[in-house]
Design a protein around this motif. Structure first.
Motif, PDB file in Angstrom:
ATOM      1  N   TYR A  61     -91.233   6.073 -49.933  1.00  0.00           N
ATOM      2  CA  TYR A  61     -90.742   7.423 -49.609  1.00  0.00           C
ATOM      3  C   TYR A  61     -90.124   8.034 -50.862  1.00  0.00           C
ATOM      4  O   TYR A  61     -89.849   7.337 -51.846  1.00  0.00           O
ATOM      5  CB  TYR A  61     -89.694   7.359 -48.485  1.00  0.00           C
TER       6      TYR A  61
ATOM      7  N   ASP B   1     -87.239  21.328 -50.275  1.00  0.00           N
ATOM      8  CA  ASP B   1     -86.813  21.154 -48.890  1.00  0.00           C
ATOM      9  C   ASP B   1     -86.445  19.694 -48.680  1.00  0.00           C
ATOM     10  O   ASP B   1     -87.320  18.846 -48.470  1.00  0.00           O
ATOM     11  CB  ASP B   1     -87.934  21.575 -47.936  1.00  0.00           C
TER      12      ASP B   1
ATOM     13  N   CYS C  90     -87.525  17.137 -53.734  1.00  0.00           N
ATOM     14  CA  CYS C  90     -88.198  18.270 -53.093  1.00  0.00           C
ATOM     15  C   CYS C  90     -87.229  19.433 -52.924  1.00  0.00           C
ATOM     16  O   CYS C  90     -86.020  19.234 -52.803  1.00  0.00           O
ATOM     17  CB  CYS C  90     -88.743  17.872 -51.724  1.00  0.00           C
TER      18      CYS C  90
ATOM     19  N   GLU D  38     -96.981  16.115 -50.337  1.00  0.00           N
ATOM     20  CA  GLU D  38     -97.465  17.488 -50.552  1.00  0.00           C
ATOM     21  C   GLU D  38     -96.392  18.399 -51.144  1.00  0.00           C
ATOM     22  O   GLU D  38     -96.704  19.393 -51.800  1.00  0.00           O
ATOM     23  CB  GLU D  38     -97.965  18.085 -49.229  1.00  0.00           C
ATOM     24  N   THR D  39     -95.127  18.074 -50.906  1.00  0.00           N
ATOM     25  CA  THR D  39     -94.045  18.972 -51.337  1.00  0.00           C
ATOM     26  C   THR D  39     -93.206  18.425 -52.489  1.00  0.00           C
ATOM     27  O   THR D  39     -92.334  19.125 -53.003  1.00  0.00           O
ATOM     28  CB  THR D  39     -93.110  19.264 -50.152  1.00  0.00           C
TER      29      THR D  39
ATOM     30  N   PRO E 100     -84.642  12.791 -51.167  1.00  0.00           N
ATOM     31  CA  PRO E 100     -84.561  14.234 -50.863  1.00  0.00           C
ATOM     32  C   PRO E 100     -84.435  15.118 -52.094  1.00  0.00           C
ATOM     33  O   PRO E 100     -84.870  16.268 -52.087  1.00  0.00           O
ATOM     34  CB  PRO E 100     -83.313  14.328 -49.978  1.00  0.00           C
TER      35      PRO E 100
ATOM     36  N   GLN F 288     -85.185  18.168 -46.301  1.00  0.00           N
ATOM     37  CA  GLN F 288     -85.458  17.641 -44.965  1.00  0.00           C
ATOM     38  C   GLN F 288     -86.938  17.332 -44.752  1.00  0.00           C
ATOM     39  O   GLN F 288     -87.305  16.703 -43.759  1.00  0.00           O
ATOM     40  CB  GLN F 288     -85.001  18.657 -43.904  1.00  0.00           C
ATOM     41  N   ASN F 289     -87.779  17.795 -45.669  1.00  0.00           N
ATOM     42  CA  ASN F 289     -89.221  17.607 -45.509  1.00  0.00           C
ATOM     43  C   ASN F 289     -89.830  17.202 -46.848  1.00  0.00           C
ATOM     44  O   ASN F 289     -90.646  17.912 -47.423  1.00  0.00           O
ATOM     45  CB  ASN F 289     -89.858  18.909 -44.986  1.00  0.00           C
ATOM     46  N   CYS F 290     -89.399  16.044 -47.354  1.00  0.00           N
ATOM     47  CA  CYS F 290     -89.849  15.580 -48.668  1.00  0.00           C
ATOM     48  C   CYS F 290     -90.993  14.584 -48.504  1.00  0.00           C
ATOM     49  O   CYS F 290     -90.793  13.444 -48.074  1.00  0.00           O
ATOM     50  CB  CYS F 290     -88.683  14.941 -49.426  1.00  0.00           C
ATOM     51  N   ARG F 291     -92.187  15.032 -48.837  1.00  0.00           N
ATOM     52  CA  ARG F 291     -93.367  14.168 -48.725  1.00  0.00           C
ATOM     53  C   ARG F 291     -94.293  14.447 -49.915  1.00  0.00           C
ATOM     54  O   ARG F 291     -93.990  15.247 -50.789  1.00  0.00           O
ATOM     55  CB  ARG F 291     -94.083  14.430 -47.409  1.00  0.00           C
TER      56      ARG F 291
END
Length: 226
Positions: A155, A163, A161, A170-171, A158, A165-168
């Motif tokens: 993973y 964002d 990214c 693609e971002t 945070p 809360q939405n760190c993956r």
């Protein structure tokens, strides 16, 4: 007291008042960057990885101290304090010019030092991840060399990214922090150098005014003695 002496006095006082404000701002800004220190170990680690905040704090204290001499010398019309201020300001100006010249002639070495800052932050991330997180957030980068450095843990943190809360994948920020940090200082090196020269010029003007005030005070006291 002559009109010319009064003008020099008030110009010098205003100059040092502005310098004092700048010194306080540097101290506050450096202190805000020099955060997350709770133990002696934290402080020792910060001394290694947070050279920029430390430099800002030290520079702010020096400027504040010199400005204090200048303000007191102008208000009290003290020859001794005015001369002391002149000498300190001259030394600060010379030191600043030496630093700017060093950066100018040793840009590659300076950039290597900036890269080492990221290296140290990355090596100590398991114990004090906040240093690496701060670099990743401010530089919009991820990992030492690239975001792939975090593949092993499955993973991304945070801070990698926009964002959190939405760190993956693609971002996540794709650029590595070491190169991003070096590029940032490389891009702004000329701005820092020219700003340093401008500030040195302003300090030289303050030095001239302080010498004029000291000379006027000495002459005024000599005339008063007769």
């Amino acid at each position: 007291m002559s009109c010319g002496m009064s003008m020099v006095k008030y110009i010098l006082f205003l100059f040092n008042l502005l310098c004092s404000i700048c010194g306080i701002l540097l101290i506050v800004f450096g202190a805000l960057l020099f955060t997350n220190i709770h133990t002696v170990e934290d402080f020792a680690e910060a001394l290694k990885t947070q050279q920029v905040p430390i430099t800002l704090i030290v520079l702010g204290v020096v400027i504040l101290l010199i400005s204090w001499f200048g303000c007191c010398g102008a208000i009290r019309e003290s020859y001794c304090m005015s001369i002391t201020y002149s000498v300190l300001l001259f030394v600060l100006m010379i030191g600043q010019l030496v630093l700017v010249t060093y950066m100018w002639l040793n840009k590659d070495k300076y950039l290597i030092i900036m890269g080492d800052v990221v290296e140290k932050a990355w090596q100590n991330r398991t114990r004090k991840g906040d240093y690496m997180d701060a670099i990743q957030i401010s530089m919009e980068c991820c990992g030492k060399s690239s975001f792939e450095d975090y593949r092993y843990q499955g993973y991304f943190p945070p801070s990698c990214c926009k964002d959190a809360q939405n760190c993956r994948y693609e971002t996540v920020f794709k650029k590595g922090c070491k190169q991003a940090f070096i590029d940032f200082w490389d891009k702004n090196a000329d701005i820092i150098k020219y700003a340093g020269l401008v500030i040195a010029g302003i300090e030289f003007a303050g030095f001239i005014f302080a010498c004029c005030l000291a000379n006027n005070v000495r002459n005024y006291k000599r005339r008063s003695a007769y």
